[in-house]
Design a protein around this motif. Structure first.
Motif, PDB file in Angstrom:
ATOM      1  N   SER A  53       0.814  -1.212   0.000  1.00 38.47           N
ATOM      2  CA  SER A  53       0.000   0.000   0.000  1.00 38.47           C
ATOM      3  C   SER A  53       0.851   1.267   0.000  1.00 38.47           C
ATOM      4  N   TRP A  54       2.121   1.167   0.462  1.00 46.33           N
ATOM      5  CA  TRP A  54       2.989   2.336   0.490  1.00 46.33           C
ATOM      6  C   TRP A  54       3.307   2.814  -0.919  1.00 46.33           C
ATOM      7  N   LYS A  55       3.227   1.923  -1.888  1.00 49.22           N
ATOM      8  CA  LYS A  55       3.529   2.307  -3.264  1.00 49.22           C
ATOM      9  C   LYS A  55       2.522   3.326  -3.787  1.00 49.22           C
ATOM     10  N   SER A  56       1.351   3.357  -3.170  1.00 45.51           N
ATOM     11  CA  SER A  56       0.331   4.304  -3.602  1.00 45.51           C
ATOM     12  C   SER A  56       0.691   5.742  -3.235  1.00 45.51           C
ATOM     13  N   TRP A  57       1.733   5.914  -2.406  1.00 48.81           N
ATOM     14  CA  TRP A  57       2.187   7.251  -2.031  1.00 48.81           C
ATOM     15  C   TRP A  57       3.233   7.791  -3.005  1.00 48.81           C
ATOM     16  N   ALA A  58       3.732   6.949  -3.893  1.00 49.62           N
ATOM     17  CA  ALA A  58       4.769   7.384  -4.833  1.00 49.62           C
ATOM     18  C   ALA A  58       4.180   8.334  -5.879  1.00 49.62           C
ATOM     19  N   THR A  59       5.031   9.173  -6.424  1.00 55.17           N
ATOM     20  CA  THR A  59       4.587  10.072  -7.488  1.00 55.17           C
ATOM     21  C   THR A  59       4.210   9.245  -8.712  1.00 55.17           C
ATOM     22  N   PRO A  60       3.002   9.379  -9.210  1.00 55.66           N
ATOM     23  CA  PRO A  60       2.580   8.555 -10.343  1.00 55.66           C
ATOM     24  C   PRO A  60       3.238   8.998 -11.645  1.00 55.66           C
ATOM     25  N   PRO A  61       3.358   8.112 -12.607  1.00 54.49           N
ATOM     26  CA  PRO A  61       3.882   8.525 -13.911  1.00 54.49           C
ATOM     27  C   PRO A  61       2.889   9.456 -14.587  1.00 54.49           C
ATOM     28  N   PRO A  62       3.354  10.315 -15.475  1.00 58.36           N
ATOM     29  CA  PRO A  62       2.426  11.238 -16.136  1.00 58.36           C
ATOM     30  C   PRO A  62       1.463  10.487 -17.048  1.00 58.36           C
ATOM     31  N   PRO A  63       0.254  10.998 -17.225  1.00 60.07           N
ATOM     32  CA  PRO A  63      -0.694  10.359 -18.139  1.00 60.07           C
ATOM     33  C   PRO A  63      -0.205  10.492 -19.579  1.00 60.07           C
ATOM     34  N   PRO A  64      -0.760   9.714 -20.491  1.00 63.01           N
ATOM     35  CA  PRO A  64      -0.288   9.763 -21.890  1.00 63.01           C
ATOM     36  C   PRO A  64      -0.609  11.065 -22.618  1.00 63.01           C
ATOM     37  N   ILE A  65      -1.514  11.865 -22.061  1.00 61.94           N
ATOM     38  CA  ILE A  65      -1.838  13.159 -22.660  1.00 61.94           C
ATOM     39  C   ILE A  65      -1.671  14.248 -21.623  1.00 61.94           C
ATOM     40  N   GLU A  66      -1.565  15.483 -22.079  1.00 64.08           N
ATOM     41  CA  GLU A  66      -1.433  16.613 -21.168  1.00 64.08           C
ATOM     42  C   GLU A  66      -2.749  16.842 -20.430  1.00 64.08           C
ATOM     43  N   VAL A  67      -2.640  17.220 -19.164  1.00 58.27           N
ATOM     44  CA  VAL A  67      -3.842  17.492 -18.381  1.00 58.27           C
ATOM     45  C   VAL A  67      -4.526  18.746 -18.928  1.00 58.27           C
ATOM     46  N   ALA A  68      -5.773  18.594 -19.336  1.00 58.76           N
ATOM     47  CA  ALA A  68      -6.521  19.695 -19.943  1.00 58.76           C
ATOM     48  C   ALA A  68      -7.181  20.555 -18.871  1.00 58.76           C
ATOM     49  N   ALA A  69      -7.806  21.620 -19.301  1.00 56.59           N
ATOM     50  CA  ALA A  69      -8.597  22.433 -18.382  1.00 56.59           C
ATOM     51  C   ALA A  69      -9.877  21.678 -18.041  1.00 56.59           C
ATOM     52  N   ALA A  70     -10.316  21.797 -16.801  1.00 53.82           N
ATOM     53  CA  ALA A  70     -11.528  21.090 -16.377  1.00 53.82           C
ATOM     54  C   ALA A  70     -12.753  21.663 -17.085  1.00 53.82           C
ATOM     55  N   PRO A  71     -13.737  20.823 -17.443  1.00 53.07           N
ATOM     56  CA  PRO A  71     -14.962  21.310 -18.101  1.00 53.07           C
ATOM     57  C   PRO A  71     -15.718  22.277 -17.204  1.00 53.07           C
ATOM     58  N   ILE A  72     -16.322  23.279 -17.805  1.00 51.57           N
ATOM     59  CA  ILE A  72     -17.109  24.255 -17.059  1.00 51.57           C
ATOM     60  C   ILE A  72     -18.561  24.220 -17.533  1.00 51.57           C
ATOM     61  N   TRP A  73     -19.426  24.857 -16.764  1.00 42.84           N
ATOM     62  CA  TRP A  73     -20.848  24.862 -17.075  1.00 42.84           C
ATOM     63  C   TRP A  73     -21.076  25.412 -18.487  1.00 42.84           C
ATOM     64  N   GLY A  74     -21.889  24.705 -19.265  1.00 48.91           N
ATOM     65  CA  GLY A  74     -22.235  25.142 -20.607  1.00 48.91           C
ATOM     66  C   GLY A  74     -21.313  24.647 -21.696  1.00 48.91           C
ATOM     67  N   SER A  75     -20.178  24.041 -21.329  1.00 51.21           N
ATOM     68  CA  SER A  75     -19.243  23.527 -22.328  1.00 51.21           C
ATOM     69  C   SER A  75     -19.588  22.080 -22.690  1.00 51.21           C
ATOM     70  N   ARG A  76     -19.047  21.612 -23.789  1.00 51.73           N
ATOM     71  CA  ARG A  76     -19.240  20.219 -24.168  1.00 51.73           C
ATOM     72  C   ARG A  76     -18.287  19.356 -23.351  1.00 51.73           C
ATOM     73  N   ALA A  77     -18.797  18.271 -22.831  1.00 53.24           N
ATOM     74  CA  ALA A  77     -17.972  17.374 -22.023  1.00 53.24           C
ATOM     75  C   ALA A  77     -16.965  16.644 -22.906  1.00 53.24           C
ATOM     76  N   PRO A  78     -15.771  16.389 -22.417  1.00 51.92           N
ATOM     77  CA  PRO A  78     -14.789  15.617 -23.184  1.00 51.92           C
ATOM     78  C   PRO A  78     -15.347  14.241 -23.526  1.00 51.92           C
ATOM     79  N   SER A  79     -14.949  13.718 -24.668  1.00 54.85           N
ATOM     80  CA  SER A  79     -15.423  12.398 -25.095  1.00 54.85           C
ATOM     81  C   SER A  79     -14.238  11.578 -25.577  1.00 54.85           C
ATOM     82  N   SER A  80     -14.258  10.292 -25.269  1.00 54.17           N
ATOM     83  CA  SER A  80     -13.177   9.391 -25.682  1.00 54.17           C
ATOM     84  C   SER A  80     -13.756   8.002 -25.921  1.00 54.17           C
ATOM     85  N   MET A  81     -12.910   7.092 -26.370  1.00 57.83           N
ATOM     86  CA  MET A  81     -13.363   5.726 -26.636  1.00 57.83           C
ATOM     87  C   MET A  81     -13.870   5.058 -25.368  1.00 57.83           C
ATOM     88  N   LYS A  82     -13.213   5.335 -24.245  1.00 57.53           N
ATOM     89  CA  LYS A  82     -13.595   4.698 -22.991  1.00 57.53           C
ATOM     90  C   LYS A  82     -14.798   5.362 -22.334  1.00 57.53           C
TER      91      LYS A  82
END
Length: 242
Positions: A53-82
């Motif tokens: 469980s201590w491994k969960s405290w390690a810095t995670p590897p970066p995701p495969p894409i850059e972290v985008a801006a969070a969706p705001i009210w009135g915007s279209r929600a992000p969509s992906s295959m998953k």
């Protein structure tokens, strides 16, 4: 040379042998005075095992894409295959991104999400987990099952990143108010959290959003701190549920 000579003179005046501060040369000789082999100095940490469980405290590897801006009210929600938005069945949807399987705040949020999914059947409810499928399934089973909640696994945290959810700050996770909230949740509701699988990471930020049948954001945001529980009743109200 003069430094060594001065040290020897000082030791002699103090009545200390000149070799008192010498350390054994383990490289130059492996035998004692009698010609016997010397045992190497044992490493006290050689057999030390670190809880998984201590491994969960390690810095995670970066995701495969850059972290985008969070969706705001009135915007279209992000969509992906998953995680397609709008959903295939065309229902308004509440999506919750869990911090990690085993988190007490994520557990309380999931239980509330499950309750509302059973109550408002015209809405769709989705929980996203970045812990492994095995760890997520085990965690959900311990809570009594998913019921009508759909569960999406995102171990690479690609969906998280596309919704603006990255790695938290130290304050986000370890501020004193979050620790107080954790103890209160445990004492008052018996939710103390469960074993954290190493596939999950405690530094991941969670969040929740509500989208109408066209995939437009009507409510939601990223969690401000680890104990910031989304008001899922308000999420349902934003989609016309009463």
């Amino acid at each position: 040379m003069f430094a060594k000579l001065t040290t020897r003179i000082a030791l002699k005046k103090a009545g200390i042998p000149s070799n008192a501060l010498s350390f054994p040369d383990t490289k130059s000789s492996s035998k004692d005075g009698g010609g016997n082999e010397l045992s190497p100095i044992a490493n006290p940490f050689a057999n030390l095992s670190v809880p998984k469980s201590w491994k969960s405290w390690a810095t995670p590897p970066p995701p495969p894409i850059e972290v985008a801006a969070a969706p705001i009210w009135g915007s279209r929600a992000p969509s992906s295959m998953k995680l397609r938005m709008p959903t295939d069945d065309g229902r308004p949807t509440v999506v919750v991104f869990m911090r990690h399987a085993g988190c007490p705040f994520a557990e309380k949020t999931f239980i509330e999400l499950r309750r509302l999914a059973n109550k408002y059947t015209r809405l769709r409810f989705i929980a996203v987990s970045h812990s492994s499928k095995e760890a997520t399934d085990k965690w959900i089973t311990q809570m009594g099952g998913a019921w009508s909640v759909s569960v999406v696994i995102d171990e690479e945290r690609e969906i998280y990143a596309s919704w603006g959810l990255g790695v938290s700050t130290t304050y986000h996770l370890l501020n004193p108010w979050t620790q107080v909230a954790r103890n209160k949740l445990g004492k008052e509701e018996g939710i103390w959290g469960r074993d954290v699988d190493p596939s999950g990471n405690r530094w991941q930020v969670g969040g929740a959003w509500a989208m109408d049948e066209l995939g437009t954001v009507r409510w939601g945001a990223a969690n401000k701190t680890a104990d910031d529980l989304p008001n899922l009743v308000e999420a349902c109200k934003s989609l016309g549920a009463v």
